[in-house]
Each structure stands twice: as C-alpha cells, then as structure tokens.
Design an enzyme around this catalytic site. Sequence first.
Site, short mmCIF file in Angstrom:
data_model
loop_
_atom_site.label_atom_id
_atom_site.label_comp_id
_atom_site.label_asym_id
_atom_site.label_seq_id
_atom_site.Cartn_x
_atom_site.Cartn_y
_atom_site.Cartn_z
N SER A 135 32.73 41.18 39.38
CA SER A 135 32.15 41.58 40.55
C SER A 135 30.74 42.05 40.33
O SER A 135 30.42 42.87 39.65
CB SER A 135 32.95 42.77 41.21
OG SER A 135 32.35 43.09 42.44
N LYS A 161 31.83 37.10 41.54
CA LYS A 161 32.11 37.57 42.81
C LYS A 161 30.81 38.05 43.34
O LYS A 161 30.30 39.29 42.54
CB LYS A 161 33.17 38.47 42.95
CG LYS A 161 33.13 39.50 44.10
CD LYS A 161 34.77 39.86 44.30
CE LYS A 161 34.56 41.59 44.58
NZ LYS A 161 35.69 42.07 45.01
N LYS A 163 28.70 40.54 45.78
CA LYS A 163 28.70 41.54 46.95
C LYS A 163 27.69 41.03 47.83
O LYS A 163 26.58 40.75 47.59
CB LYS A 163 28.54 42.93 46.35
CG LYS A 163 29.66 43.69 45.41
CD LYS A 163 31.01 43.74 46.43
CE LYS A 163 31.80 44.62 45.67
NZ LYS A 163 33.12 44.90 46.42
N ASP A 189 31.87 38.99 48.60
CA ASP A 189 32.78 40.25 49.05
C ASP A 189 31.88 41.00 49.92
O ASP A 189 30.84 41.65 49.57
CB ASP A 189 33.44 40.89 48.07
CG ASP A 189 34.09 42.11 48.25
OD1 ASP A 189 34.53 42.26 49.83
OD2 ASP A 189 34.75 42.62 47.58
N GLU A 214 35.56 37.51 51.18
CA GLU A 214 36.56 38.73 51.20
C GLU A 214 36.18 39.53 52.21
O GLU A 214 34.90 39.93 52.32
CB GLU A 214 36.53 39.01 49.84
CG GLU A 214 37.50 40.32 49.58
CD GLU A 214 37.12 40.96 48.16
OE1 GLU A 214 36.58 40.41 47.28
OE2 GLU A 214 38.14 41.78 47.65
N ASP A 239 41.25 42.09 51.87
CA ASP A 239 41.18 43.31 50.85
C ASP A 239 41.72 44.69 51.69
O ASP A 239 42.90 44.94 51.97
CB ASP A 239 40.26 43.44 50.08
CG ASP A 239 40.07 44.61 49.21
OD1 ASP A 239 41.01 45.29 49.06
OD2 ASP A 239 38.80 44.90 48.65
N LYS A 263 45.40 45.00 45.67
CA LYS A 263 44.96 46.35 44.95
C LYS A 263 46.07 47.00 44.92
O LYS A 263 46.44 47.77 46.07
CB LYS A 263 43.91 46.80 45.52
CG LYS A 263 42.64 46.20 44.95
CD LYS A 263 41.23 47.01 45.62
CE LYS A 263 39.94 46.20 45.56
NZ LYS A 263 38.98 46.70 46.54
N GLY A 291 40.07 45.15 42.04
CA GLY A 291 39.89 46.14 41.00
C GLY A 291 38.96 47.27 41.66
O GLY A 291 38.31 47.06 42.74
O1 NPG Z 1 36.32 45.23 38.79
O2 NPG Z 1 37.04 46.93 39.10
C1 NPG Z 1 36.20 46.26 39.45
C2 NPG Z 1 35.69 46.39 40.87
C3 NPG Z 1 35.65 45.33 41.69
O3 NPG Z 1 34.18 45.01 43.45
C4 NPG Z 1 35.10 45.64 43.08
N1 NPG Z 1 35.55 46.35 43.64
O4 NPG Z 1 35.47 46.31 47.12
O5 NPG Z 1 36.63 45.26 45.80
C5 NPG Z 1 35.85 46.09 46.15
C6 NPG Z 1 35.04 46.76 44.98
C7 NPG Z 1 35.20 48.48 45.06
C8 NPG Z 1 34.56 49.01 44.07
C9 NPG Z 1 35.91 48.96 45.87
C10 NPG Z 1 34.69 50.44 44.10
C11 NPG Z 1 36.08 50.50 45.93
C12 NPG Z 1 35.36 50.86 44.99
#
Ligand code: NPG
Length: 368
Positions: A135, A161, A163, A189, A214, A239, A263, A291
């Site tokens: 990400s 991915k 953001k 995302d 996403e 998500d 998740k 994640g």
């Molecule tokens: O690889 O652990 C990872 C993070 C992936 O982008 C990621 N997580 O919205 O999915 C999400 C985002 C996130 C990060 C969400 C931190 C919440 C806290």
Amino acid sequence: MKLTGVELRRIEMPLVAPFRTSFGTQTSRDILLLRAVTDVGEGWGECVTLSEPVYSSEYLEGSADVLRRFLIPALQHTELTGAHQVAPVLSRFIGHRMAVAALETAVLDAELRAQGRSFARELGAVRDRVPCGVSVGIMDSIPALLEAVQGYVDEGYVRIKLKIEPGWDVAPVRAVRERFGDDLLLQVDANAAYTLSDARELARLDEFGLLLIEQPLPEEDILGHADLQHRISTPICLDESIVSAQSAAAAIRLGACQIVNIKPGRVGGYLEARRIHDVCAAAGVPVWCGGMLETGIGRAANVALAALPGFTLPGDTSSSGRYYEADITEPFVLQDGHLPVPDGPGIGVTPLPDRLAEVTTSTEWISF
Ligand code: NPG
C-alpha cells in the site's frame, strides 16, 4: 481451558516513513498487544485500533478501556472449551470488534499452541506462501510517488495499491500506468473519501484497468456503493463497510461490491474473517487480506488467513520492513514477492523479549 489473566502492553513503533491516507498521516504506531495467560499456556493478540477514531469509530484508549472493564472480566467466570466461545460470550457487548478480535486471537493462540496446531491449519490454509502487495501512501508529488513505487516493484511486490483522495486520483494513477505499463497489478484505496456526486470523476479511473477501487464512499453508504457500481466499470471492493459475515452477505446481495477486503480486526476476529471468506466464496466473490500496519504478531496471523483458498488476490501482507526498521518478532521478509505462511504452533511467532522491552511504553496485568 481457563483464562487466568491478560496482560495489556502498549508499544510505540516509529514508521520507516510517514504514511498518508485520506484520513491522516501516521508517523509512528501506538499499539496495544494482549498476552492471554491460561492454564494450558499463553497466547498473543494484536489490537489494530489507531490512536484516533479516524479509520473507524474505534481508537486505542477506547479498546483498552472496553477490554479492561467489560471484555476481559466477562471471560472470568466462563469455563472456556475453546476460543470459538470467546465471541459468543462477548456478543452482548456492541461493537468494539478490534478489541474483541485481539482477545479472541490471544486465546486462540494459547489454545492452538497447547495443541501444537498452527493458525494456518486451523483456519484451512491451502498454501505455504502468499503473494504480497503493498500500500503506497499519498505523496507530495508525482515524482516522489513514482520513486516509491519503483522501489516496491524492485523489491518484488506483485501488486501496488495507491491511496487516493479527491485531487490525488486520476493523475497519480495515470503516471504509474505510464511508467510501469499495463501489466502491473494496480488498485486504489479511497478510505471513504468520496461521495456519490463524485461518480463522474471516479469513472475517469475506468480507463486504467485497475483491479479494484476500495471503499470510495462512507462506511454506511451501502446503497451508494451499489449505485456507484452501475456508473463505473472498475470493480468496487469494500473494506470499512464490511464488519461481519452478515454485512458481507448483504453488500454482495445488493450489488455494492464485487470484491471484499478482509481485515480480521475490523470484523471481530479470525473466526469471523473465515466466515466472511466462506460467504464470499459461496457467492463467487474474490477476497484479499487487508493490513493495519501490524507488527509481526498480527502479520503472522494475517498471512495464515491469506493462505485460504478464496484469497485469490494479493493482500496488503507486506514485509515487516515496509513499515518498521525492526519488528518485535523475527521479521517477515519478502521472498520472490511472497511471504512464507508460519507453520509453528499458534500464530507461529513470539515477540523477541529484548526488542519488546525496548518499545514498551506501559504494561497492565488484569488477573482474575
Ligand atoms: O499494509 O498493513 C498495511 C497497511 C495497508 O493501506 C493499508 N491500510 O485503509 O487499508 C487501509 C490502511 C490503513 C492503514 C487503515 C492504517 C487503518 C490504519
């Protein structure tokens, strides 16, 4: 098995680089770890709540509070035959799924360790390694983004991915496509940053052959996602909106998503995560493992989950080094774009005592 007490341990882990999403910038991670002590041994769980309620309504102090005041005491008088009883016993408490998930995971880890069985085997994993995506946060400029993506591609990540948020969507996607070509597995995302009135703008992403978009709209806007899906061809993946197997079934039936990000923390634990996997598999809906910047504790269990048969898309199961200079367990290291699925008892990893001590900011022991 009998739970004799739970340790709540707060740790502070600096990130290797700031991670910006549509809801804010993380520079370090304040994390709550749980160590469940039972008559058959102990187990670990990682609570994935952020410090602030900006991803969902949960936040770290709230999780710690509900665990110490309600969730852990509720297990005190229960003769547990196994971790599968944790969620039903706690079901009279509304919400707080990330806290419930951490407690169930710690109990499940203790149970499986005592039986010499791995999370992967218990959950029904069919692979011994999983393909990994990464990400990539919102950047200050397109050149900075391209440099970051190049680094991840060079490391071997099999899917990128990006953001996105209003004002950072079409241009970065176009730039990444132009630089890395059409074969790169690419998705975006939004973390709920758009509204249905942005449908025309979001449709501009259709030409880039994305795997998915996403969570474009707010958590509760299931019908909005269904309407949006009629107006864009990029498959919508949910998500934040998917908090249970029931909500997954409803979203799929309503046409609000074609793909689901699972998740375990968001849905109340690995056992509910498996149910969502099953619901999606029955409906022919691909899933992938999300994640929450987990340490090796949470990452180990996520990788086991990602090895189930319905996880047909690469997950956000990145290497430890993507987020942390030094993990609290033996690090997860990418091998040819994959991570190995732990096969030791329980989650298959334990914190390294010295490293854990270094990052610990407080501990609290709740005994019965
Ligand atoms: O690889 O652990 C990872 C993070 C992936 O982008 C990621 N997580 O919205 O999915 C999400 C985002 C996130 C990060 C969400 C931190 C919440 C806290």
